[in-house]
Every structure is written in C-alpha cells, then in structure tokens.
Enzyme design. Structure first.
Site, PDB file in Angstrom:
ATOM      1  N   ARG A  78      21.726  35.506  86.910  1.00 24.89           N
ATOM      2  CA  ARG A  78      20.732  35.856  85.807  1.00 24.89           C
ATOM      3  C   ARG A  78      20.564  35.157  85.044  1.00 24.89           C
ATOM      4  NH1 ARG A  78      19.139  40.331  85.536  1.00 24.89           N
ATOM      5  NH2 ARG A  78      19.095  39.923  83.335  1.00 24.89           N
TER       6      ARG A  78
ATOM      7  N   LYS B 206       9.185  17.885  93.112  1.00 27.48           N
ATOM      8  CA  LYS B 206       8.707  17.242  93.254  1.00 27.48           C
ATOM      9  C   LYS B 206      10.114  15.868  93.182  1.00 27.48           C
ATOM     10  CE  LYS B 206       4.785  19.143  93.082  1.00 27.48           C
ATOM     11  NZ  LYS B 206       4.701  20.880  92.615  1.00 27.48           N
TER      12      LYS B 206
ATOM     13  N   TYR C  28      -3.641  19.996  86.246  1.00 28.53           N
ATOM     14  CA  TYR C  28      -3.294  20.426  87.173  1.00 28.53           C
ATOM     15  C   TYR C  28      -3.682  22.205  87.524  1.00 28.53           C
ATOM     16  CZ  TYR C  28      -0.035  23.125  90.939  1.00 28.53           C
ATOM     17  OH  TYR C  28      -0.089  24.204  91.456  1.00 28.53           O
TER      18      TYR C  28
ATOM     19  N   ASP D 189       4.455  17.773  80.481  1.00 28.34           N
ATOM     20  CA  ASP D 189       4.097  17.809  82.526  1.00 28.34           C
ATOM     21  C   ASP D 189       4.396  16.905  81.743  1.00 28.34           C
ATOM     22  OD1 ASP D 189       4.358  18.081  84.497  1.00 28.34           O
ATOM     23  OD2 ASP D 189       3.039  19.340  84.554  1.00 28.34           O
TER      24      ASP D 189
END
Length: 390
Positions: A49, A199, A101, A174
């Site tokens: 982690r 994406k 978004y 972004d």
C-alpha cells in the site's frame, strides 16, 4: 543525455532495469509485504500500500512525461481527485469549472456541502469576466478541465496559472482527455495534473486507475503520505497492465486523432447533426488556444442530434461499431449519452448551466477503419431519418 521525447519515454519505461535477473521488461511484484533485512532496519519496500516496485515504474514514467517531480498512482481516477483535495482545509476555497465531469462535480459538491471539507465556488471559464470572478473567489485551489467533458471547451491554462500565482492559489488540471502526449499542463504553470489512467494512458478498457503528478517534490511527498494513509494507491497488476498500454500511447493517439478528424468532418456536414463540438474545428471558440497549448486536438468529440431526444434510442440501437458505454480512450470506439450516463449525477439545472442538452452525444474514437465508423454513423442516422419520415 538530453531530455527524452514522449515516444521514447513510453517505449522505454522500466526497460532493462531489473537488477535481480536482467529481465528486459519490468517484472510484476504482486506481493503484499516485503522481508526486512533485520529488526529496526527497514528496506525501501515494506508494504505494497505504501510502496510497490511495479507501481513506482509507472509513476516515474508518468512524472517524466508530464515534467513533474513526483507521481502518485491511485486505484481510480476519482481517488486521484480525492487525493489532490487533501491539500485543502475547511477554510480554503476550491474553484471548479461549471462544466466539469459529472463524477468530479458530485465529489466536489458533496464534500463541500455534507463534509464541509472546503468552500466551493463555481466559475464558467468561458465567460468574458472569468478573471474577475476568479479574483473575487478567494481561491486556494483552482480546478481546470481542458478540453472539458463533454463539450470539449478550452480553458487558457497559462492565463489561469498566471492569475493564480498572484492569488497564491494552486492550479490542478485534469489532463485525462488528452494525456501527456498531447498536453503538459505543468509546463503551462499548473501545480498538479490529474489523470484517470483508465482512459487513454492505459488505452485498453481493462483496468481502473488514476494518477496525480506534482510539479513540486515536497507537495508530491505530502500527497504520497496521504495516498498511503487513506489507502488510495493502485494495485501492482493494474500498474503492470497500464505500463503495457502506455507503450503504445503515441501510436494509438496518432491513429485515433486521424479517425476523429474524419468523423468530425462527416458529422459537420450531416443534416441530422445540429452542432459538433471539437477543438480541431476552426469554428470552435477555443480553437486558437488549443493550438497554442496542445500538441493535437485529441480523439474525443460530441454532437447534438438534430431530432427529438426520443429518437436517440433508435439511433443507439442501430449502431454496430460504436458501443454504448461509459468511459473513453480505449482502442474501441464508444458512444454515450452524457445527460443520462456520465453526467447523470448533475441535476437538471446544473446540466443546463453546463450546456448539456438532452440530444447531446459523446464519441470516443478508436482505431477501427474510419470508413467503417462513418458508415456505422450514417446507417444509424438513416434510421433516425426514416423515423422522422414515418
């Protein structure tokens, strides 16, 4: 060695760096934990982690691509957004664009309203007086999305960053719609860059992931601490697949942009298309700024159907090569209805302010033969024309 070009960075990420066995491609480390050399002597890795070698290779590649000092790889694009917001306090003001978004909008508004995590101010960066609005906002952080989702509106990143510097506000961009191959916001003055690596960076619609790239190393280390603390870091296997997808980013985007330009030309000339949204069009209000701050116009476009919204169902059902699905940036062409899909979390008033019409359709163009893509759109539009004639 001089600064490497993006195509070299993506092709060589982690190549021939394995110190254990000389593997050419970087190995995948699926371990959750690591053996310590001795009690009280921690090594560079102790728990995945916190740190993972496979994830680190991806982070180093994205940091180099964006020209940043540190990249934190997260488990989703939304967790990348959440991670960046850890730099804010309840007394700080976050400024967001009115047409961001839908998932980001939901996160921002609910953290501000339900958790009082920060103050929120919404600005239309397409307004002539956006700068004055920004000066009055008392912003601590300014969030930009350019090109915007789904209307592909362009914000002048350099102009916003210059004003932000005088306001002592951080700028987050972004960059999901373009990827670092087509835009590097840090070079335009931004402090942080956000990606949904799901994406274009991965490009194969088979992982969920995100990334935050910081210009300043100290900020990057602070965000890394928060990523570990909150458990937002990504898994090794997702990082491995994303690295594999990253290697063809330049090649994919080259073909996808060629296909997109041809599809846009087709749509712009069709009588059943009321309006096309694509920065590559000289008629687009942000065309000149896009030319100046981008290295290409991307593989996303949107259009409004020149027919009643009730006929969208017939249009979508008729398509064969465009898959009705959320997401974008894969090798396959996707189509979606923003009002009921990607931006459904916005209420009707917010959608109206953002300019999201009921007949708006968003396309993510893939690497199929463009003649097939045009033919698919044509036959689906023919169905709409027939319904209108009945």
């Amino acid at each position: 060695m001089t600064k490497r070009h993006p195509a070299t960075i993506v092709a060589r990420a982690g190549i021939a760096e394995d110190t254990a066995f000389g593997a050419v491609t970087p190995p995948i480390y699926l371990t959750s934990t690591y053996q310590l050399p001795a009690l009280g002597q921690p090594g560079p890795y102790d728990y995945s982690r916190s740190n993972n070698p496979t994830r680190d290779v991806l982070g180093e590649a994205l940091a180099e691509l964006e020209g940043g000092a540190k990249a934190i790889i997260t488990n989703t694009g939304m967790s990348a957004c959440l991670l960046a917001l850890q730099l804010l306090t309840p007394s700080d003001t976050l400024v967001i664009p009115h047409d961001c978004y839908g998932g980001s909008y939901r996160l921002f508004t609910n953290l501000a309203q339900k958790k009082q995590a920060f103050k929120l101010h919404i600005i239309n960066f397409q307004d002539a007086d956006w700068a004055e609005q920004l000066r009055l906002s008392q912003a601590s952080m300014i969030w930009l999305e350019t090109p915007s989702n789904p209307l592909l509106q362009i914000t002048d990143v350099r102009a916003v960053c210059q004003l932000a510097a005088s306001l002592k506000a951080k700028v987050v961009v972004d960059n999901t719609f373009l990827s670092p191959v087509l835009q590097q916001p840090l070079s335009l003055g931004a402090d942080l860059v956000i990606h949904s690596t799901t994406k274009f960076i991965n490009g194969h619609s088979d992982i969920i992931g995100g990334a935050v790239i910081a210009k300043d190393l100290a900020v990057g280390e602070e965000l890394k601490w928060w990523g570990n603390c909150l458990g937002l870091t990504g898994g090794a296997f997702d990082a491995y697949l994303t690295l594999r997808g990253l290697r063809t980013l330049n090649l994919r985007l080259k073909l996808q942009q060629e296909n997109t330009a041809a599809v846009v030309d087709f749509l712009a000339a069709h009588p059943l298309v009321a309006k096309v949204y694509y920065p590559g069009l000289t008629s687009h209000p942000g065309h000149q700024i896009a030319k100046e701050q981008q290295l290409g116009f991307g593989a996303m476009c949107s259009f409004e159907l020149n027919a009643p919204a009730a006929l969208l169902k017939d249009f979508f059902n008729a398509l064969e090569y465009f898959t009705l699905a959320q997401s974008l940036g894969g090798t396959e062409s996707l189509i979606c209805h923003p009002a009921s899909m990607t931006h459904a979390s916005m209420d009707a008033a917010a959608q109206q302010r953002a300019g999201i019409a009921a007949t708006l359709v968003r396309l993510s163009i893939g690497i199929e033969d463009v003649a097939d893509l045009r033919a698919d759109l044509q036959q689906a539009l023919n169905v709409v024309a027939q319904r209108l004639a009945d």
